[in-house]
Design a protein around this motif. Structure first.
Motif, PDB file in Angstrom:
ATOM      1  N   ALA A  48      -4.681   8.990   5.650  1.00  0.00           N
ATOM      2  CA  ALA A  48      -4.335   7.622   5.260  1.00  0.00           C
ATOM      3  C   ALA A  48      -3.950   7.561   3.785  1.00  0.00           C
ATOM      4  CB  ALA A  48      -5.504   6.679   5.543  1.00  0.00           C
ATOM      5  N   VAL A  49      -4.722   8.227   2.944  1.00  0.00           N
ATOM      6  CA  VAL A  49      -4.440   8.222   1.511  1.00  0.00           C
ATOM      7  C   VAL A  49      -3.121   8.910   1.204  1.00  0.00           C
ATOM      8  CG1 VAL A  49      -5.198   9.202  -0.708  1.00  0.00           C
ATOM      9  CG2 VAL A  49      -6.845   8.017   0.785  1.00  0.00           C
ATOM     10  N   ARG A  50      -2.922  10.078   1.771  1.00  0.00           N
ATOM     11  CA  ARG A  50      -1.686  10.822   1.468  1.00  0.00           C
ATOM     12  C   ARG A  50      -0.448  10.106   1.989  1.00  0.00           C
ATOM     13  NH1 ARG A  50      -1.710  15.808   3.919  1.00  0.00           N
ATOM     14  NH2 ARG A  50      -3.546  15.334   5.188  1.00  0.00           N
ATOM     15  N   THR A  51      -0.591   9.386   3.104  1.00  0.00           N
ATOM     16  CA  THR A  51       0.542   8.605   3.617  1.00  0.00           C
ATOM     17  C   THR A  51       0.891   7.475   2.652  1.00  0.00           C
ATOM     18  OG1 THR A  51      -0.063   9.106   5.900  1.00  0.00           O
ATOM     19  CG2 THR A  51       1.401   7.230   5.544  1.00  0.00           C
ATOM     20  N   LEU A  52      -0.118   6.748   2.183  1.00  0.00           N
ATOM     21  CA  LEU A  52       0.152   5.666   1.242  1.00  0.00           C
ATOM     22  C   LEU A  52       0.677   6.193  -0.093  1.00  0.00           C
ATOM     23  CD1 LEU A  52      -1.140   3.804   3.329  1.00  0.00           C
ATOM     24  CD2 LEU A  52      -2.319   2.650   1.449  1.00  0.00           C
ATOM     25  N   LYS A  53       0.230   7.371  -0.489  1.00  0.00           N
ATOM     26  CA  LYS A  53       0.746   7.954  -1.722  1.00  0.00           C
ATOM     27  C   LYS A  53       2.229   8.312  -1.599  1.00  0.00           C
ATOM     28  CE  LYS A  53      -1.622  11.065  -3.922  1.00  0.00           C
ATOM     29  NZ  LYS A  53      -1.559  10.518  -5.300  1.00  0.00           N
ATOM     30  N   ARG A  54       2.644   8.697  -0.403  1.00  0.00           N
ATOM     31  CA  ARG A  54       4.080   8.941  -0.200  1.00  0.00           C
ATOM     32  C   ARG A  54       4.857   7.630  -0.273  1.00  0.00           C
ATOM     33  NH1 ARG A  54       2.139  12.548   3.781  1.00  0.00           N
ATOM     34  NH2 ARG A  54       2.597  11.077   5.473  1.00  0.00           N
ATOM     35  N   PHE A  55       4.279   6.564   0.271  1.00  0.00           N
ATOM     36  CA  PHE A  55       4.943   5.261   0.222  1.00  0.00           C
ATOM     37  C   PHE A  55       4.987   4.711  -1.205  1.00  0.00           C
ATOM     38  CE2 PHE A  55       3.370   4.221   4.807  1.00  0.00           C
ATOM     39  CZ  PHE A  55       4.317   5.090   5.328  1.00  0.00           C
ATOM     40  N   SER A  56       3.886   4.875  -1.934  1.00  0.00           N
ATOM     41  CA  SER A  56       3.748   4.265  -3.270  1.00  0.00           C
ATOM     42  C   SER A  56       3.164   5.289  -4.239  1.00  0.00           C
ATOM     43  CB  SER A  56       2.840   3.037  -3.190  1.00  0.00           C
ATOM     44  OG  SER A  56       3.341   2.089  -2.276  1.00  0.00           O
ATOM     45  N   PRO A  57       3.968   6.246  -4.672  1.00  0.00           N
ATOM     46  CA  PRO A  57       3.438   7.332  -5.498  1.00  0.00           C
ATOM     47  C   PRO A  57       2.970   6.898  -6.883  1.00  0.00           C
ATOM     48  CG  PRO A  57       5.832   7.461  -5.340  1.00  0.00           C
ATOM     49  CD  PRO A  57       5.400   6.426  -4.364  1.00  0.00           C
ATOM     50  N   ASP A  58       3.398   5.731  -7.354  1.00  0.00           N
ATOM     51  CA  ASP A  58       3.031   5.282  -8.699  1.00  0.00           C
ATOM     52  C   ASP A  58       2.153   4.045  -8.660  1.00  0.00           C
ATOM     53  OD1 ASP A  58       4.582   7.319  -9.957  1.00  0.00           O
ATOM     54  OD2 ASP A  58       6.382   6.151  -9.546  1.00  0.00           O
ATOM     55  N   LYS A  59       1.231   4.026  -7.709  1.00  0.00           N
ATOM     56  CA  LYS A  59       0.345   2.875  -7.551  1.00  0.00           C
ATOM     57  C   LYS A  59      -1.041   3.394  -7.141  1.00  0.00           C
ATOM     58  CE  LYS A  59       2.226  -0.791  -5.712  1.00  0.00           C
ATOM     59  NZ  LYS A  59       2.772  -1.780  -4.756  1.00  0.00           N
ATOM     60  N   PRO A  60      -2.125   2.746  -7.593  1.00  0.00           N
ATOM     61  CA  PRO A  60      -3.444   3.165  -7.115  1.00  0.00           C
ATOM     62  C   PRO A  60      -3.559   2.992  -5.601  1.00  0.00           C
ATOM     63  CG  PRO A  60      -3.640   1.688  -9.007  1.00  0.00           C
ATOM     64  CD  PRO A  60      -2.212   1.632  -8.554  1.00  0.00           C
ATOM     65  N   GLN A  95       4.589  -1.174  -0.641  1.00  0.00           N
ATOM     66  CA  GLN A  95       5.697  -1.036  -1.586  1.00  0.00           C
ATOM     67  C   GLN A  95       6.068  -2.344  -2.271  1.00  0.00           C
ATOM     68  OE1 GLN A  95       8.789   0.861   0.753  1.00  0.00           O
ATOM     69  NE2 GLN A  95       7.918   2.895   0.448  1.00  0.00           N
ATOM     70  N   LEU A  96       5.412  -3.452  -1.923  1.00  0.00           N
ATOM     71  CA  LEU A  96       5.688  -4.707  -2.620  1.00  0.00           C
ATOM     72  C   LEU A  96       5.326  -4.553  -4.095  1.00  0.00           C
ATOM     73  CD1 LEU A  96       4.257  -7.334  -0.081  1.00  0.00           C
ATOM     74  CD2 LEU A  96       6.663  -6.798  -0.508  1.00  0.00           C
ATOM     75  N   PRO A  97       6.265  -4.796  -4.995  1.00  0.00           N
ATOM     76  CA  PRO A  97       5.974  -4.572  -6.424  1.00  0.00           C
ATOM     77  C   PRO A  97       4.792  -5.383  -6.939  1.00  0.00           C
ATOM     78  CG  PRO A  97       8.332  -4.926  -6.065  1.00  0.00           C
ATOM     79  CD  PRO A  97       7.657  -5.242  -4.771  1.00  0.00           C
ATOM     80  N   GLN A  98       4.610  -6.592  -6.396  1.00  0.00           N
ATOM     81  CA  GLN A  98       3.542  -7.461  -6.890  1.00  0.00           C
ATOM     82  C   GLN A  98       2.174  -7.100  -6.311  1.00  0.00           C
ATOM     83  OE1 GLN A  98       6.232  -8.513  -5.174  1.00  0.00           O
ATOM     84  NE2 GLN A  98       7.575  -9.441  -6.736  1.00  0.00           N
ATOM     85  N   ASN A  99       2.135  -6.247  -5.291  1.00  0.00           N
ATOM     86  CA  ASN A  99       0.884  -5.807  -4.682  1.00  0.00           C
ATOM     87  C   ASN A  99       0.325  -4.687  -5.550  1.00  0.00           C
ATOM     88  OD1 ASN A  99      -1.181  -5.624  -2.843  1.00  0.00           O
ATOM     89  ND2 ASN A  99       0.039  -4.709  -1.219  1.00  0.00           N
ATOM     90  N   GLN A 100      -0.701  -4.991  -6.355  1.00  0.00           N
ATOM     91  CA  GLN A 100      -1.103  -4.061  -7.405  1.00  0.00           C
ATOM     92  C   GLN A 100      -1.836  -2.826  -6.894  1.00  0.00           C
ATOM     93  OE1 GLN A 100      -2.664  -7.341 -10.235  1.00  0.00           O
ATOM     94  NE2 GLN A 100      -1.766  -5.810 -11.574  1.00  0.00           N
TER      95      GLN A 100
END
Length: 475
Positions: A286-298, A253-258
């Protein structure tokens, strides 16, 4: 074994248009897609799906001619099968530029990196560079012959501890001076996909792990200033425990972590039960968990594979996986779960090369060819169907791709128990497909496309298949 005919109901309206990911022009940089931040693009705006494996360092060789021959071979195999991406560690002895004295950079080592990048350009492969990986200042040599050391004794003269390295201005300057060297040399090179601050930074030997998060926040900003045309990101160790879940939440969720990246392994010693599950479920989770954390990031599953319990070496079952069952699943499941890329295998030598599995990248490339997830505004979904079939889908505005996976066969049944995969026969999809015009199937194990028909009642008869099948639905 044959599975008799049954009806599968698909409760969705979808279907559509085609796209082919073109070979990336050598003068285009990779960036976050401005039309859809969940995916990547080249600087001309075209969607870019990074397809490849970690080829981080050669093992057991040191002569430059051997190193270049090694990468030429691996890049040629990858490119011939639709691959366009890899990851390389710059901090291993073969490539380390700060190898004799702190603050002094070995130009000959840099010229070796130049030559590897030239090979990557030759094969139109983008390279993600990992800047650092050490965990102690001293006394952490290579744990086994084909590994790399995990210390940086060149810093020991004026930096006593890892805490000093991360907390003091002197330590930060050491890191950023080295980044400056690379930035001047490679900051305008579009073959460079991006820069990873540290491999598995949470594994560094410090008592206060919070300092690593603060350091990451600061360095993401500083490194991006120096490398504005390329992606900048951070990585964590294997996503295998509840504690790791919280770390992944904070870092992704760090904004600078692209990029939101994950490392995850099939590991029967891991705390999380999902790490002992079938490879497709392990990767998808793993992917779906990260997508919940950061839905607007690759989101990218950037290291994935199998290990002996508690990471005690490569998975012994690799020796039995001559067909690449694990590789197939780790490629397809992440992308069809909404990741910006297929999963990126770690064991490039012990598994991919040893078992001659590069053809799987070609099968993935073919399966997703002519499907642009950005144009389609794709939404991922996962479902369980009858007869233990699992469905992973990307629902688009005009085209929808489905990856069907037989849940009755997996690494346990095929590799550990030696049971052959069954043949799925007589299956049928019943779908409410608004304006459905066309259905086709791709068998990634046979490398074969076939055409299907949609009945007036919306029923689709599936061809016989084993393990998995791609279903493509179009308006």
């Amino acid at each position: 074994m044959y599975v008799r005919k049954s009806v599968i109901t698909l409760l969705c309206c979808f279907i559509g248009q085609c796209f082919a990911q073109k070979p990336p022009a050598s003068d285009l940089f990779v960036q976050v897609n401005q039309k859809d931040a969940r995916y990547l693009a080249l600087s001309d705006g075209s969607t870019f799906i990074p397809i490849g494996a970690n080829i981080c360092f050669p093992r057991l060789i040191s002569k430059e001619t051997d190193v270049l021959a090694y990468y030429d071979h691996y890049f040629r195999q990858l490119a011939a099968n639709g691959g366009n991406f890899t990851r390389i560690w710059l901090s291993v002895p073969l490539f380390e530029v700060e190898n004799k004295e702190a603050g002094k950079y070995d130009v000959q080592q840099a010229e070796r990196i130049d030559k590897v990048l030239a090979l990557a350009k030759k094969y139109t492969i983008r390279v993600k560079f990992c800047l650092e990986h050490f965990r102690k200042i001293t006394n952490s040599p290579a744990p086994f012959p084909s590994s790399v050391p995990f210390d940086r004794p060149v810093y020991a003269a004026d930096i006593a501890t890892m805490e000093d390295f991360f907390l003091t201005e002197k330590g930060k300057k050491r890191y950023l001076d080295r980044v400056d060297f690379f930035a001047k040399r490679y900051g305008n090179n579009p073959t460079v996909f991006g820069w990873e601050l540290w491999n598995e930074v949470n594994a560094v030997n410090v008592k206060d792990k919070e300092m690593l998060l603060k350091w990451t926040q600061e360095m993401l900003v500083e490194v991006k200033k120096r490398l504005p045309r390329q992606l900048v990101m951070q990585t964590l160790g294997s996503f295998d425990s509840e504690a790791a879940t919280e770390l992944y939440r904070h870092y992704s969720q760090l904004p600078q972590n692209q990029l939101a990246q994950a490392h995850r392994y099939l590991d029967t010693g891991a705390a999380l039960a999902i790490c002992q599950a079938p490879m497709d479920e392990l990767g998808s989770d793993a992917v779906r968990t990260l997508k919940r954390f950061s839905p607007d990031k690759p989101v990218i599953l950037s290291e994935v594979g199998g290990v002996e319990p508690h990471h005690a070496g490569p998975l012994k079952l690799y020796e039995k996986d001559s067909l690449g069952i694990l590789l197939h699943d780790l490629l397809f499941a992440p992308f069809f779960s909404g990741a910006a890329a297929p999963g990126q295998s770690w064991h490039w030598d012990y598994y991919l090369e040893k078992n001659s599995l590069w053809w799987h990248f070609g099968r993935f490339s073919e399966a997703v060819s002519r499907f642009d997830p950005v144009v389609e505004k794709a939404e991922s979904f996962v479902d369980t169907l009858s007869n233990q079939l699992k469905l992973y889908g990307l629902r688009g505005t005009k085209t929808t791709l489905l990856w069907l996976r037989d849940g009755a066969v997996n690494w346990k049944t095929e590799l550990a128990e030696g049971q052959p995969a069954r043949v799925i026969s007589g299956q049928q999809l019943t779908a409410s497909l608004k304006n459905a015009r066309k259905v086709s199937f791709y068998d990634p194990w046979e490398n074969r496309w076939t055409q299907g028909t949609i009945s007036p009642e919306g029923k689709i008869n599936l061809p016989d298949f084993s393990r998995s099948l791609i279903v493509k639905l179009e308006k």
